[in-house]
Design a protein around this motif. Structure first.
Motif, PDB file in Angstrom:
ATOM      1  N   GLY A   1       0.624  -1.065  -0.033  1.00 42.96           N
ATOM      2  CA  GLY A   1      -0.098   0.040   0.170  1.00 42.96           C
ATOM      3  C   GLY A   1       0.801   1.284   0.104  1.00 42.96           C
ATOM      4  O   GLY A   1       2.164   1.062  -0.084  1.00 42.96           O
ATOM      5  N   GLY A   2       0.179   2.682   0.369  1.00 42.50           N
ATOM      6  CA  GLY A   2       0.975   3.496   0.390  1.00 42.50           C
ATOM      7  C   GLY A   2       0.143   4.723   0.561  1.00 42.50           C
ATOM      8  O   GLY A   2      -0.974   4.657   0.763  1.00 42.50           O
ATOM      9  N   PHE A   3       0.950   6.057   0.339  1.00 43.13           N
ATOM     10  CA  PHE A   3       0.139   7.292   0.754  1.00 43.13           C
ATOM     11  C   PHE A   3       0.823   8.270  -0.322  1.00 43.13           C
ATOM     12  O   PHE A   3       1.811   8.222  -0.908  1.00 43.13           O
ATOM     13  N   VAL A   4       0.082   9.390  -0.561  1.00 43.48           N
ATOM     14  CA  VAL A   4       0.284  10.375  -1.213  1.00 43.48           C
ATOM     15  C   VAL A   4       0.323  11.635  -0.247  1.00 43.48           C
ATOM     16  O   VAL A   4      -0.478  11.952  -0.007  1.00 43.48           O
ATOM     17  N   PHE A   5       1.755  12.263  -0.113  1.00 47.67           N
ATOM     18  CA  PHE A   5       1.596  13.372   0.789  1.00 47.67           C
ATOM     19  C   PHE A   5       1.694  14.417  -0.062  1.00 47.67           C
ATOM     20  O   PHE A   5       2.498  14.932  -0.642  1.00 47.67           O
ATOM     21  N   ALA A   6       0.491  15.476   0.021  1.00 50.64           N
ATOM     22  CA  ALA A   6       0.474  16.517  -0.634  1.00 50.64           C
ATOM     23  C   ALA A   6       1.285  17.663  -0.402  1.00 50.64           C
ATOM     24  O   ALA A   6       1.812  18.459  -1.198  1.00 50.64           O
ATOM     25  N   PHE A   7       1.801  17.745   1.091  1.00 49.99           N
ATOM     26  CA  PHE A   7       2.320  18.937   1.543  1.00 49.99           C
ATOM     27  C   PHE A   7       1.496  20.340   0.901  1.00 49.99           C
ATOM     28  O   PHE A   7       0.139  20.299   1.253  1.00 49.99           O
ATOM     29  N   ASP A   8       1.999  21.150   0.610  1.00 53.64           N
ATOM     30  CA  ASP A   8       1.356  22.592   0.332  1.00 53.64           C
ATOM     31  C   ASP A   8       0.443  22.459  -1.044  1.00 53.64           C
ATOM     32  O   ASP A   8       0.021  23.373  -1.679  1.00 53.64           O
ATOM     33  N   ALA A   9       0.619  21.367  -1.988  1.00 54.52           N
ATOM     34  CA  ALA A   9      -0.105  21.450  -2.894  1.00 54.52           C
ATOM     35  C   ALA A   9      -1.836  21.226  -2.614  1.00 54.52           C
ATOM     36  O   ALA A   9      -2.552  21.708  -3.276  1.00 54.52           O
ATOM     37  N   ALA A  10      -2.050  20.828  -1.427  1.00 61.48           N
ATOM     38  CA  ALA A  10      -3.538  21.031  -0.550  1.00 61.48           C
ATOM     39  C   ALA A  10      -3.046  20.851   0.831  1.00 61.48           C
ATOM     40  O   ALA A  10      -2.959  19.956   1.542  1.00 61.48           O
ATOM     41  N   ASP A  11      -3.580  22.244   1.396  1.00 63.36           N
ATOM     42  CA  ASP A  11      -3.239  22.209   2.758  1.00 63.36           C
ATOM     43  C   ASP A  11      -4.206  21.438   3.469  1.00 63.36           C
ATOM     44  O   ASP A  11      -3.964  20.807   4.739  1.00 63.36           O
ATOM     45  N   LEU A  12      -5.738  21.488   3.325  1.00 61.73           N
ATOM     46  CA  LEU A  12      -6.568  20.903   4.040  1.00 61.73           C
ATOM     47  C   LEU A  12      -7.359  19.978   3.221  1.00 61.73           C
ATOM     48  O   LEU A  12      -7.267  20.003   2.017  1.00 61.73           O
TER      49      LEU A  12
ATOM     50  N   LYS B   1      -5.113  13.523  -6.805  1.00 65.59           N
ATOM     51  CA  LYS B   1      -6.186  12.702  -6.638  1.00 65.59           C
ATOM     52  C   LYS B   1      -6.343  11.484  -7.565  1.00 65.59           C
ATOM     53  O   LYS B   1      -6.592  10.570  -6.996  1.00 65.59           O
ATOM     54  N   ALA B   2      -5.948  11.787  -8.915  1.00 66.30           N
ATOM     55  CA  ALA B   2      -5.851  10.895  -9.782  1.00 66.30           C
ATOM     56  C   ALA B   2      -4.696   9.561  -9.692  1.00 66.30           C
ATOM     57  O   ALA B   2      -4.991   8.314  -9.677  1.00 66.30           O
ATOM     58  N   ILE B   3      -3.591  10.117  -9.003  1.00 72.41           N
ATOM     59  CA  ILE B   3      -2.640   8.915  -8.608  1.00 72.41           C
ATOM     60  C   ILE B   3      -3.178   8.264  -7.366  1.00 72.41           C
ATOM     61  O   ILE B   3      -2.866   6.929  -7.524  1.00 72.41           O
ATOM     62  N   ALA B   4      -3.608   9.102  -6.472  1.00 71.87           N
ATOM     63  CA  ALA B   4      -4.097   8.349  -5.302  1.00 71.87           C
ATOM     64  C   ALA B   4      -5.092   7.167  -5.535  1.00 71.87           C
ATOM     65  O   ALA B   4      -5.121   6.100  -5.038  1.00 71.87           O
ATOM     66  N   GLN B   5      -6.101   7.789  -6.432  1.00 67.74           N
ATOM     67  CA  GLN B   5      -7.216   6.503  -6.784  1.00 67.74           C
ATOM     68  C   GLN B   5      -6.610   5.468  -7.690  1.00 67.74           C
ATOM     69  O   GLN B   5      -7.103   4.428  -7.482  1.00 67.74           O
ATOM     70  N   GLU B   6      -5.836   5.950  -8.580  1.00 66.70           N
ATOM     71  CA  GLU B   6      -5.263   4.809  -9.368  1.00 66.70           C
ATOM     72  C   GLU B   6      -4.329   3.741  -8.622  1.00 66.70           C
ATOM     73  O   GLU B   6      -4.576   2.672  -8.865  1.00 66.70           O
ATOM     74  N   LYS B   7      -3.764   4.119  -7.566  1.00 70.28           N
ATOM     75  CA  LYS B   7      -3.046   3.190  -6.850  1.00 70.28           C
ATOM     76  C   LYS B   7      -3.726   2.794  -5.646  1.00 70.28           C
ATOM     77  O   LYS B   7      -3.385   1.607  -5.103  1.00 70.28           O
TER      78      LYS B   7
END
Length: 277
Positions: A202-213, A242-248
């Motif tokens: 599994g995994g995570f996508v850490f947006a950092f400041d691409a999306a604060d909230l 969002k697309a990357i996270a959904q695909e993965k």
């Protein structure tokens, strides 16, 4: 040979930011304020630990003259340290989870704003620092922003730093991929973290400041900080993540959410058996 991934994740809170909600959500009423966590991420990979983002430069925050220079209006924006006057946030947090600066073998920086790059000084001349080339060029020339806007050049203008500069997506360590998310800054990047099969995958996508909230992600609301004149420039990176996270099938984590960050910090502490906050 099977590809290896990240074996442990430790989330750090390296301070807080007392600021208007409009910094994170474009157009939010100016009277709405938030206390947002300043994130750091530790990732165990083959050969050691990688750190993503480094928080504030505590020495600048504490020095009255420097603080007035870089944070001139505390009624608008105020950095908040949560360690003692003689303690450094990174060193304190590393010690809390049983690590030290010597355990860090590489650093990834999402962008050069003072709440993300202030701890680079700890790693100058010691380990490689990964960043998008466009971000460093912007930081050293002024670029699109008014001079000094959220940038403290002394944090990153150091000839000892071993910069590893990318021109787009790049794997910076096994299981850690930098993803360009230009918009908040000229060379902003986020990170995809893929866990090793030995810890369940599994995994995570850490947006950092691409999306604060969370609202930036779920409602696709633009950020309050952006390059140029159009806040809509921040929406394409959100949609891409969002697309990357959904695909993965990975979770997309906002960078400064005061509800999501502490909850995930505790979740990771339980999962990977580290000291909790």
């Amino acid at each position: 040979m099977a590809k290896t991934g990240v074996r442990r994740i430790i989330l750090l809170t390296l301070g807080y930011e007392d600021l208007p909600r409009s910094v994170s959500i474009y157009g939010a009423p100016p009277e709405q304020r938030m206390l947002e966590p300043t994130p750091g991420v530790l990732l165990e990979v083959d050969g050691g630990w990688v750190m993503l983002d480094t928080g504030f430069n505590a020495a600048i925050v504490r020095d009255p003259g420097m603080s007035r220079r870089f944070y001139p209006d505390p009624s608008f924006y105020r950095p908040v340290l949560t360690v003692g006057d003689d303690e450094d946030p990174i060193e304190y947090e590393l010690e809390r989870v049983g690590l030290s600066l010597d355990d860090i073998t590489a650093v990834g920086i999402s962008h050069l704003h003072h709440d993300h790059s202030g701890g680079i000084k700890h790693f100058a001349g010691r380990v490689p620092i990964h960043m998008q080339r466009k971000e460093l060029e912007h930081g050293l020339t002024g670029g699109h922003y008014p001079t000094g806007d959220a940038l403290i050049r002394v944090d990153y203008d150091d000839r000892r730093i071993d910069w590893k500069l990318a021109d787009g997506e790049e794997e910076i360590a096994p299981g850690i991929t930098a993803i360009p998310t230009y918009g908040h800054t000229p060379g902003n990047q986020s990170f995809m973290v893929e866990l090793d099969g030995s810890v369940g995958g599994g995994g995570f996508v850490f947006a950092f400041d691409a999306a604060d909230l969370t609202e930036n992600i779920e409602q696709e609301l633009p950020l309050g900080g952006f390059v140029g004149d159009d806040p809509e420039i921040t929406l394409e990176p959100i949609r891409r993540l969002k697309a990357i996270a959904q695909e993965k099938g990975y979770r997309l984590i906002p960078g400064h959410d005061p509800v999501v960050w502490p909850a995930l910090t505790e979740e990771m502490a339980r999962r990977f058996a580290v000291a909790s906050v």
